[in-house]
Design a protein around this motif. Structure first.
Motif, PDB file in Angstrom:
ATOM      1  N   GLY A  44      -8.919  -6.344  -3.233  1.00  0.00           N
ATOM      2  CA  GLY A  44      -9.974  -7.300  -3.558  1.00  0.00           C
ATOM      3  C   GLY A  44      -9.538  -8.258  -4.651  1.00  0.00           C
ATOM      4  O   GLY A  44      -9.729  -9.474  -4.548  1.00  0.00           O
ATOM      5  N   HIS A  51      -2.235   5.193  -0.237  1.00  0.00           N
ATOM      6  CA  HIS A  51      -3.252   4.608  -1.114  1.00  0.00           C
ATOM      7  C   HIS A  51      -3.210   3.083  -1.000  1.00  0.00           C
ATOM      8  O   HIS A  51      -2.175   2.473  -1.237  1.00  0.00           O
ATOM      9  N   HIS A  84       0.884  -1.163   0.000  1.00  0.00           N
ATOM     10  CA  HIS A  84       0.000   0.000   0.000  1.00  0.00           C
ATOM     11  C   HIS A  84       0.926   1.219   0.000  1.00  0.00           C
ATOM     12  O   HIS A  84       1.760   1.355   0.889  1.00  0.00           O
ATOM     13  N   LYS A 130      -7.898   2.858   4.013  1.00  0.00           N
ATOM     14  CA  LYS A 130      -8.992   1.887   3.933  1.00  0.00           C
ATOM     15  C   LYS A 130      -9.208   1.439   2.497  1.00  0.00           C
ATOM     16  O   LYS A 130      -9.115   2.231   1.570  1.00  0.00           O
ATOM     17  N   TYR A 131      -9.500   0.153   2.365  1.00  0.00           N
ATOM     18  CA  TYR A 131      -9.966  -0.406   1.097  1.00  0.00           C
ATOM     19  C   TYR A 131     -11.433  -0.742   1.320  1.00  0.00           C
ATOM     20  O   TYR A 131     -11.751  -1.621   2.132  1.00  0.00           O
ATOM     21  N   LYS A 132     -12.286  -0.004   0.643  1.00  0.00           N
ATOM     22  CA  LYS A 132     -13.727  -0.084   0.903  1.00  0.00           C
ATOM     23  C   LYS A 132     -13.930   0.257   2.376  1.00  0.00           C
ATOM     24  O   LYS A 132     -13.542   1.332   2.800  1.00  0.00           O
ATOM     25  N   ASP A 133     -14.478  -0.631   3.187  1.00  0.00           N
ATOM     26  CA  ASP A 133     -14.687  -0.319   4.605  1.00  0.00           C
ATOM     27  C   ASP A 133     -13.665  -0.993   5.523  1.00  0.00           C
ATOM     28  O   ASP A 133     -13.838  -0.971   6.743  1.00  0.00           O
ATOM     29  N   ARG A 134     -12.617  -1.568   4.936  1.00  0.00           N
ATOM     30  CA  ARG A 134     -11.643  -2.309   5.745  1.00  0.00           C
ATOM     31  C   ARG A 134     -10.313  -1.566   5.830  1.00  0.00           C
ATOM     32  O   ARG A 134      -9.808  -1.061   4.834  1.00  0.00           O
ATOM     33  N   TYR A 160      -5.400  -2.491  -4.751  1.00  0.00           N
ATOM     34  CA  TYR A 160      -6.690  -3.036  -5.148  1.00  0.00           C
ATOM     35  C   TYR A 160      -6.742  -4.454  -4.582  1.00  0.00           C
ATOM     36  O   TYR A 160      -6.626  -5.446  -5.296  1.00  0.00           O
TER      37      TYR A 160
END
Length: 170
Positions: free
Chosen positions: A90, A85, A81, A114-118, A88
């Motif tokens: 997922g 940022h 990361h 955070k990635y989405k809500d995590r 991706y």
């Protein structure tokens, strides 16, 4: 769920890789643009680095290139990361599940991202953080941490970081 403090971010990466008990001489895929500590941790643990390309807009791993580099020797992916940022992740999780790979997060430059809500550092199998004074979340001096949601893996990390012990003076 588990966080183990270590000396620095490089220690965190090396301990995380060692704790996964990957087959000897495994390949670990990682972005070609990461700081040397990421690839150095791989080679110091006896594995081979396989560099993958990154996305031009975000500088994080390009999922399609990671997929093209998976071989029978691939055991893990290091998701770096970068610049606050998140990767991706997922898509990396899908590849890890499809090919039975371990997913290591290098969160040295993305504390709190955070990635989405995590929150990064709690998505893959294990994660490494650096608290070097120049990082997004720096300490006064050096520092690092390994995080995981796997209790057994957390015990291995503690033992590796603490000369085989889980408690002081044992």
């Amino acid at each position: 769920n588990h966080c183990v403090g270590v000396g620095n971010g490089t220690d965190a990466l090396e301990i995380a890789i060692e704790a996964l008990c990957l087959p000897p001489n495994s390949e670990i895929i990682m972005p070609a643009n990461s700081f040397i500590a990421s690839s150095e941790a791989v080679t110091r643990c006896g594995h081979s680095v396989v560099f993958a390309d990154v996305c031009k807009d975000s500088y994080v791993l390009r999922i399609s290139d990671v997929a093209n580099r998976i071989t029978s020797r691939t055991a893990a992916i290091i998701a770096v990361h970068l610049y606050g940022h998140p990767c991706y992740i997922g898509g990396l999780l899908e590849l890890a599940e499809k090919y039975n790979l371990r997913l290591i997060e290098d969160c040295a430059q993305a504390h709190g991202a955070k990635y989405k809500d995590r929150v990064v550092g709690g998505i893959g199998d294990i994660a490494a953080f650096s608290f070097c004074p120049g990082k997004n979340l720096g300490a006064y001096g050096d520092g690092g941490a390994v995080t995981t949601n796997d209790a057994d893996l957390a015990v291995k990390v503690k033992m590796i970081a603490n000369h085989g012990r889980v408690a002081k003076y044992d």
